[in-house]
Write a protein that holds these residues in place. Structure first.
Motif, PDB file in Angstrom:
ATOM      1  N   ALA A  18      54.820  27.168  42.917  1.00 38.51           N
ATOM      2  CA  ALA A  18      55.817  27.833  42.070  1.00 38.51           C
ATOM      3  C   ALA A  18      55.164  28.922  41.224  1.00 38.51           C
ATOM      4  O   ALA A  18      55.709  30.027  41.092  1.00 38.51           O
ATOM      5  N   ASP A  19      53.995  28.632  40.665  1.00 35.86           N
ATOM      6  CA  ASP A  19      53.271  29.632  39.871  1.00 35.86           C
ATOM      7  C   ASP A  19      52.849  30.822  40.728  1.00 35.86           C
ATOM      8  O   ASP A  19      52.972  31.978  40.309  1.00 35.86           O
ATOM      9  N   THR A  20      52.361  30.546  41.923  1.00 31.23           N
ATOM     10  CA  THR A  20      51.943  31.605  42.842  1.00 31.23           C
ATOM     11  C   THR A  20      53.124  32.481  43.217  1.00 31.23           C
ATOM     12  O   THR A  20      53.032  33.715  43.232  1.00 31.23           O
ATOM     13  N   ARG A  21      54.259  31.864  43.499  1.00 32.56           N
ATOM     14  CA  ARG A  21      55.466  32.615  43.859  1.00 32.56           C
ATOM     15  C   ARG A  21      55.901  33.514  42.705  1.00 32.56           C
ATOM     16  O   ARG A  21      56.191  34.696  42.905  1.00 32.56           O
ATOM     17  N   ALA A  22      55.931  32.975  41.497  1.00 30.58           N
ATOM     18  CA  ALA A  22      56.341  33.761  40.330  1.00 30.58           C
ATOM     19  C   ALA A  22      55.400  34.955  40.123  1.00 30.58           C
ATOM     20  O   ALA A  22      55.852  36.074  39.851  1.00 30.58           O
ATOM     21  N   TRP A  23      54.097  34.730  40.260  1.00 34.07           N
ATOM     22  CA  TRP A  23      53.122  35.805  40.105  1.00 34.07           C
ATOM     23  C   TRP A  23      53.324  36.881  41.165  1.00 34.07           C
ATOM     24  O   TRP A  23      53.293  38.074  40.869  1.00 34.07           O
ATOM     25  N   GLN A  24      53.563  36.453  42.405  1.00 37.84           N
ATOM     26  CA  GLN A  24      53.724  37.415  43.488  1.00 37.84           C
ATOM     27  C   GLN A  24      55.010  38.220  43.347  1.00 37.84           C
ATOM     28  O   GLN A  24      55.040  39.412  43.660  1.00 37.84           O
ATOM     29  N   ILE A  25      56.074  37.591  42.876  1.00 35.49           N
ATOM     30  CA  ILE A  25      57.325  38.313  42.645  1.00 35.49           C
ATOM     31  C   ILE A  25      57.122  39.374  41.557  1.00 35.49           C
ATOM     32  O   ILE A  25      57.563  40.522  41.696  1.00 35.49           O
ATOM     33  N   ALA A  26      56.435  39.006  40.475  1.00 38.34           N
ATOM     34  CA  ALA A  26      56.165  39.959  39.403  1.00 38.34           C
ATOM     35  C   ALA A  26      55.311  41.115  39.915  1.00 38.34           C
ATOM     36  O   ALA A  26      55.565  42.284  39.595  1.00 38.34           O
ATOM     37  N   ARG A  27      54.326  40.809  40.716  1.00 39.56           N
ATOM     38  CA  ARG A  27      53.453  41.847  41.292  1.00 39.56           C
ATOM     39  C   ARG A  27      54.242  42.768  42.205  1.00 39.56           C
ATOM     40  O   ARG A  27      54.082  43.986  42.157  1.00 39.56           O
ATOM     41  N   LEU A  28      55.105  42.203  43.031  1.00 44.32           N
ATOM     42  CA  LEU A  28      55.946  43.000  43.928  1.00 44.32           C
ATOM     43  C   LEU A  28      56.824  43.963  43.131  1.00 44.32           C
ATOM     44  O   LEU A  28      56.965  45.127  43.485  1.00 44.32           O
ATOM     45  N   GLU A  29      57.396  43.486  42.035  1.00 44.21           N
ATOM     46  CA  GLU A  29      58.234  44.342  41.199  1.00 44.21           C
ATOM     47  C   GLU A  29      57.428  45.493  40.607  1.00 44.21           C
ATOM     48  O   GLU A  29      57.902  46.630  40.549  1.00 44.21           O
ATOM     49  N   GLN A  30      56.197  45.227  40.195  1.00 47.16           N
ATOM     50  CA  GLN A  30      55.336  46.281  39.652  1.00 47.16           C
ATOM     51  C   GLN A  30      55.015  47.328  40.711  1.00 47.16           C
ATOM     52  O   GLN A  30      55.070  48.535  40.446  1.00 47.16           O
TER      53      GLN A  30
END
Length: 69
Positions: A18-30
């Motif tokens: 879940a933490d990895t997914r949240a980090w990757q979504i934030a990175r994708l948005e950036q």
């Protein structure tokens, strides 16, 4: 560019996934925000939608949507 996952997802806990997914979504948005800005700049400089679509790897309707934001 290496696009292979660097994690063994099958070995990760639910919380870690879940933490990895949240980090990757934030990175994708950036990354997407930066891509949109580059597209806007190059479009304003006279680059064509078709050319930008190919360079950015997105559809022309997506570019029109980005430019109308």
């Amino acid at each position: 560019m290496d696009m292979e996952p660097r994690y063994d997802y099958s070995e990760m806990s639910l919380e870690s996934l879940a933490d990895t997914r949240a980090w990757q979504i934030a990175r994708l948005e950036q990354v997407q925000d930066a891509l949109k800005e580059k597209v806007r700049i190059q479009y304003q400089a006279g680059d064509s939608i078709m050319h930008l679509s190919k360079k950015a790897g997105v559809t022309r309707p997506t570019l029109y949507a980005w430019l109308s934001e």
